[in-house]
Design a protein around this motif. Structure first.
Motif: not given
Length: 297
Positions: A106-107, A110, A114, A178, A182, A204-205, A209, A213, A216
């Motif tokens: 996931l990290i 994302v 992006y 993702i 976006i 972004l965070s 995000t 969700l 995600i």
């Protein structure tokens, strides 16, 4: 003397009142509850049958028709059988592998999603195509080269290397999920945050995000179950019995001449419950995320 007809508006209102009569609403509720109960029974029957099989003796399973009701008095004996193997250690290993795979995927997904959605750079189309092309090759075809690479790097017989291998297979799918989420978010939201002085990492965070969700959560389900059900790479890379995930441990119940079905089903039931709980929790996040976050005009 002729009677006057009611205006069309009044006739329409009376017709709607007849359609919404209390009797029709009371009739529809039992039908809905009956359909819901049937759906619950249909979905939960495999778990019930696994429990019933786990509490049955091998003589009943092989020699005659299996009964419909579990033998609850054999629950203690079943615990002794399961206690002879480190099943909870295997479940912990599976949780570590699935959790690490989900978190890292996931990290990276994302960040990569992006970049592919918002940035313009040379080779952007090629990068997206290469991520998609990684799904064209099955894991079985790549086991040997990955094994040779991990042997040279000292990553065999450990859960760290297995997590990295799983991330390599699951991250491309998450990136595309993702990225699509976006792409659907208006760029004006980021521009408004940039005007307020937010750096790109904060945008972004803290801005994007929360809005993605649901996507995600969908990617998390894919990543978690891929790591939880991992068997081929774990069977090839991990040799120590205490480091096995539960999927490899379940395979060890199969004997050369005889397989105890009740022990297999008991271990399989324990293997299924954590994944089921995770899915139910993430499903609630998906539903709540669909109604969370909005743009005020």
């Amino acid at each position: 003397m002729t009677t006057k007809e009611a205006p069309p508006v009044l006739r329409t209102a009376a017709h709607k009142r007849r359609l919404k009569a209390p009797g029709s609403r009371n009739f529809s509720k039992p039908v809905r509850y009956l359909m819901l109960a049937a759906l619950v029974l249909f979905s939960g029957f495999p778990l019930y049958w696994m429990l019933n099989t786990a509490l049955s003796q091998d003589s009943e399973l092989y020699g005659q028709a299996q009964g419909w009701w579990p033998h609850w008095e054999r629950l203690a004996d079943l615990g002794d059988v399961i206690g002879s193997v480190p099943i909870f250690k295997w479940l912990t290993n599976s949780m570590v592998i699935a959790g690490g795979t989900t978190l890292l995927s996931l990290i990276f997904a994302v960040l990569a999603g992006y970049a592919l959605s918002r940035f313009k750079f040379h080779g952007k189309g090629a990068a997206g195509f290469l991520l998609f092309a990684t799904q064209m090759l099955p894991e079985a075809l790549l086991v040997v080269p990955i094994y040779a690479l991990f042997a040279s790097l000292g990553l065999l017989n450990g859960m760290g290397g297995l997590i990295l291998a799983n991330v390599a297979f699951t991250m491309p799918v998450s990136v595309w999920i993702i990225k699509g989420a976006i792409d659907a978010i208006p760029y004006e939201i980021e521009e408004a945050a940039a005007v307020d002085g937010c750096p790109r990492v904060t945008i972004l965070s803290l801005v994007l995000t929360p809005l993605i969700l649901p996507s995600i959560a969908a990617a998390a389900v894919i990543n978690f179950f891929d790591g939880w059900n991992e068997f081929l790479l774990a069977k090839t890379f991990i040799a120590e019995r205490d480091l096995w995930p539960a999927s490899v441990g379940l395979a060890s119940f199969i004997g050369q001449y005889l397989t105890s079905l009740n022990s297999v089903m008991a271990a399989a039931l324990l293997f299924t419950l954590p994944a089921l709980v995770f899915f139910l929790l993430v499903q609630r996040r998906i539903v709540s995320g669909l109604t969370a976050g909005s743009v005020k005009g």
